[in-house]
Design an enzyme around this catalytic site. Structure first.
Site, PDB file in Angstrom:
ATOM      1  CB  SER A 136      38.383 -94.770  -5.097  1.00  0.00           C
ATOM      2  OG  SER A 136      39.163 -96.005  -4.481  1.00  0.00           O
ATOM      3  CG  ASN A 159      37.295 -95.192  -9.865  1.00  0.00           C
ATOM      4  OD1 ASN A 159      37.190 -96.313 -10.268  1.00  0.00           O
ATOM      5  ND2 ASN A 159      37.790 -95.039  -8.410  1.00  0.00           N
TER       6      ASN A 159
END
Ligand code: T1G
Length: 698
Positions: free
Chosen positions: A415, A486
């Site tokens: 991520s 993110n």
């Protein structure tokens, strides 16, 4: 075949009539989805007039060529002034036909397509067909009789569900509801002709002439309230529901007039413009200049390293799309846990009726398991979903690189980590790419395809081709901390915590953002995901944190107290019996943080919370554009809508920024600059666009 959209051109138009006797077939052929363009509407109207005139014709079938029955009005026409013949008039002519008309539905009869089917006097559908009125997903209401005919055919309650949710019902459910009369066997077209022949000479059952059963006033009001609440700020579902309820009290003509009025009003609304933008953006985003023309590599055999939550979801996503999957773990025990997790997910789908037992067995059969990576040597692509640690991933890729055959693609599901550094551990950096799935990986549509400067173009193209097969929405981006979603989320969360220090409480921030249209506010989301995951990352990054950063440590205090969220019964909220409760302990921690910062707390109105969060998102999104992490504004908007539930009726942060005006957004950013430390400077692209009056979407 006679072409009827413009009778002078035989065979050139999208509507043809096989004037056979006694059953004529009107065939619509307007690829890709038989949308009711102006030519289709004109051809359909001419065909109905023709069959009415032709004494040889005693019954009619309306069918479509290609992969689907009419999938709706042509959305591309909505930006232009409506042109005659209008669809409601064409549909009324179908229903008024003096000869029985049967609709032969295959693929998905949606929107105007479903409305055409409703105006037919009977309907037969392929077993795999779907029908629905998804207009609310475009910020519209059905505009050609759907809100008035559907309740007359299936009842007000069932119609309320379909029209306000916009969901598609499969043929079996449609049959149960009375939306279709028959399910076809092998030959839909022939069976539709036979069905029409049976109706010759019998009384014609016109949907519009049926009564619509009413709903008890209190129940109707309650249902309307529930629909509006679920809409989370979108206006179309409530308006569509109101029209369905009106069908019980108004004659068809009046009801259709009210429907048309609402349709035209919504068609020019900001929400509909945003939702139509979102519809096309999620398709455009997969067309990536420079990559989608490269030849993808053949991929069928997939390796998944790691059978945790993400690895299991990824394995299921690939198995569901027909890939042959091998899942590996480091031990029999970990593998067994992963296998059980996968089986459990499929069991839940079978229990809920979303999957047949046969399909479950087929997909479970497509997944093999093993311990250690040696068994992956025959794979075309291997994706890792192991512990989020750079050295762990580098060691794994080094090991994989040594056993995988040349040409195999190495994908990481990281991520945040720098994929270039992971690629450096291999001899094949050109074949290393990020495939960032969102949890649950077998459900979430978004897939960030992260390319390093060395990722080969055909490897990116392979990622795009895989996304198509997985029926996911791909966004290609470059490497940066947090990639697109993110990275923006981090800013969003930081600004939310600054608001706490300045006077807001978690439930006030969450309430303001849920009123903005997010399904859940950031603190409720954290409690659901678990505070410990982010805490571990913050502790790992602590040595590298910029001392000038305005760091709010309330979350750390919560974690130190073992409050990790729902899973521990307490986090930003206290949880009793599944209910989210405001916790005075958290309020005290927040107030103490304000004191330590030397801030006098003040009430912060929801409008300020929304404006500051939106400005934080837009500013970071613009920096991502400025840095070339993505190529286009729609890349960011699609990520935020499909990965982070940014309300689609706002079109995504950058589309909405254009509508609001970039200067007010920049003013909001400037108001914070200097107060929130480094990283909060205005994006250069935001300053320049605001100064020149340019837009993100020219
Ligand atoms: N109008 C114009 N283009 C459309 C379209 C439409 N209605 N539907 C699809 N396309 C294009 C799409 O942009 C893509 O183009 C190609 O077709 C294939 O689509 C009066 C007012 C039917 C389930 O909302 O849900 O009727 O990118 O990639 O995954 O009351 O398309 O190839 O250039 O999505 O197989 C109501 C919207 C309209 C249905 C097929 N109808 N479409 O999915 O292919 S409003 C809808 C879909 C209305 C009436 C009201 C899906 C699909 P390109 P695709 P797919």
């Amino acid at each position: 075949m006679t072409d009827l959209s413009s009778p002078s051109q035989a065979g050139a138009g999208p509507v043809r009539l096989v004037a056979a006797s006694p059953v004529a077939v009107i065939e619509i052929d307007n690829p890709p989805v038989n949308a009711t363009s102006q030519a289709v509407r004109a051809g359909l109207l001419a065909a109905i007039h023709e069959v009415e005139r032709d004494a040889e014709v005693e019954a009619v079938v309306i069918a479509c060529a290609g992969r689907t029955f009419v999938a709706g009005a042509d959305i591309r026409e909505f930006g232009q002034p409506p042109r005659e013949p209008h669809l409601p008039d064409v549909i009324n002519a179908i229903e008024a036909c003096s000869k029985p008309v049967v609709g032969a539905v295959h693929g998905t009869a949606l929107g105007g397509g479903c409305e055409i089917a409703l105006a037919c006097h009977a309907r037969i559908a392929d077993a795999g067909a779907g029908l629905g009125l998804p207009e609310v997903k475009l910020g519209l209401v059905p505009g050609a009789g759907g809100t008035q005919r559907l309740p007359r055919l299936i009842g007000v309650e069932a119609a309320l569900d379909l029209v306000s949710s916009g969901r598609t019902v499969k043929a079996a459910e449609a049959l149960r509801l009375g939306l279709v009369d028959r399910i076809a066997g092998q030959d839909l077209r022939q069976e539709a002709i036979d069905f029409a022949r049976e109706l010759i000479g019998k009384p014609i059952r016109r949907t519009g002439a049926l009564p619509a059963n009413g709903m008890e006033a209190e129940a109707a009001a309650k249902k309307l309230l529930e629909i509006r609440r679920k809409a989370r700020g979108a206006e179309a579902p409530g308006k569509a529901a109101e029209l369905v309820l009106l069908a019980a009290s108004l004659p068809l003509k009046e009801g259709m007039a009210r429907e048309r009025e609402t349709f035209l009003e919504l068609r020019s609304s900001d929400q509909s413009a945003a939702l139509r933008h979102a519809f096309f953006a999620e398709r455009e985003v997969a067309r990536v200049p420079g990559f989608d023309s490269a030849e993808p590599r053949p991929v069928q055999r997939i390796g998944v390293v790691g059978a945790g939550t993400m690895g299991s979801g990824i394995a299921i996503a690939f198995a569901d799309a027909g890939f042959e999957v091998k899942v590996v773990e480091t031990s029999e025990q970990a593998l067994a846990a992963g296998q059980a997790r996968i089986a459990d997910i499929y069991e839940k789908q079978v229990a809920s009726g979303r999957l047949t037992a046969a399909a479950r067995d087929e997909r479970l059969g497509a997944i093999r398991y093993g311990v250690g990576v040696d068994t992956l040597a025959d794979r075309d692509l291997v994706v890792e979903a192991v512990f989020e640690d750079l050295e762990v991933k580098r060691a794994l890729f080094r090991e994989l690189d040594a056993i995988l055959r040349p040409g195999t693609i190495l994908a990481t599901n990281t991520s945040y980590l720098d994929i270039s550094l992971i690629a450096d551990a291999t001899s094949r950096p050109a074949e290393v790419v990020g495939l960032h799935f969102f949890s649950p990986a077998h459900v979430m549509k978004l897939l960030e395809i992260v390319r390093t400067d060395r990722t080969a173009a055909d490897v990116v193209a392979t990622g795009l081709a895989i996304a198509r097969r997985l029926r996911k929405i791909p966004v290609v981006c470059r490497v940066c901390d947090g990639f697109v979603g993110n990275r923006i989320l981090s800013r969003y969360r930081q600004q939310a915590e600054y608001l706490l220090e300045e006077g807001a409480l978690p439930h006030e921030v969450d309430a303001a953002l849920e009123a903005f249209g997010f399904p859940m506010g950031p603190f409720a989301v954290s409690d659901m995901a678990g505070l410990d995951i982010a805490w571990a990352r913050r502790k790992r990054l602590a040595p590298t944190r910029d001392p000038r950063e305005r760091y709010v440590d309330v979350a750390d205090r919560l974690c130190e107290a073992g409050r990790f969220g729902r899973k521990t019964g307490a986090g930003w909220y206290r949880y009793e019996g599944g209910r989210r409760e405001i916790d005075p302990v958290v309020t005290a921690l927040v107030e103490e943080a304000s004191q330590r910062r030397g801030l006098r707390r003040r009430p912060i109105p929801p409008e300020e919370i929304q404006a500051r969060i939106r400005a934080a998102i837009v500013n970071e999104a613009c920096k991502i554009l400025d840095e070339g992490i993505v190529e286009r504004p729609l890349d960011v908007d699609v990520v935020m809508m499909h990965g982070y539930a940014y309300p689609a009726w706002r079109g995504g942060p950058l589309f909405e920024a254009d509508r609001i005006g970039l200067q007010p957004i920049l003013d909001q950013v400037m108001e914070r600059a200097g107060k929130d430390g480094p990283g909060w400077e205005p994006a250069a692209g935001l300053v320049s666009r605001a100064a020149s009056g340019a837009r993100f979407y020219p």
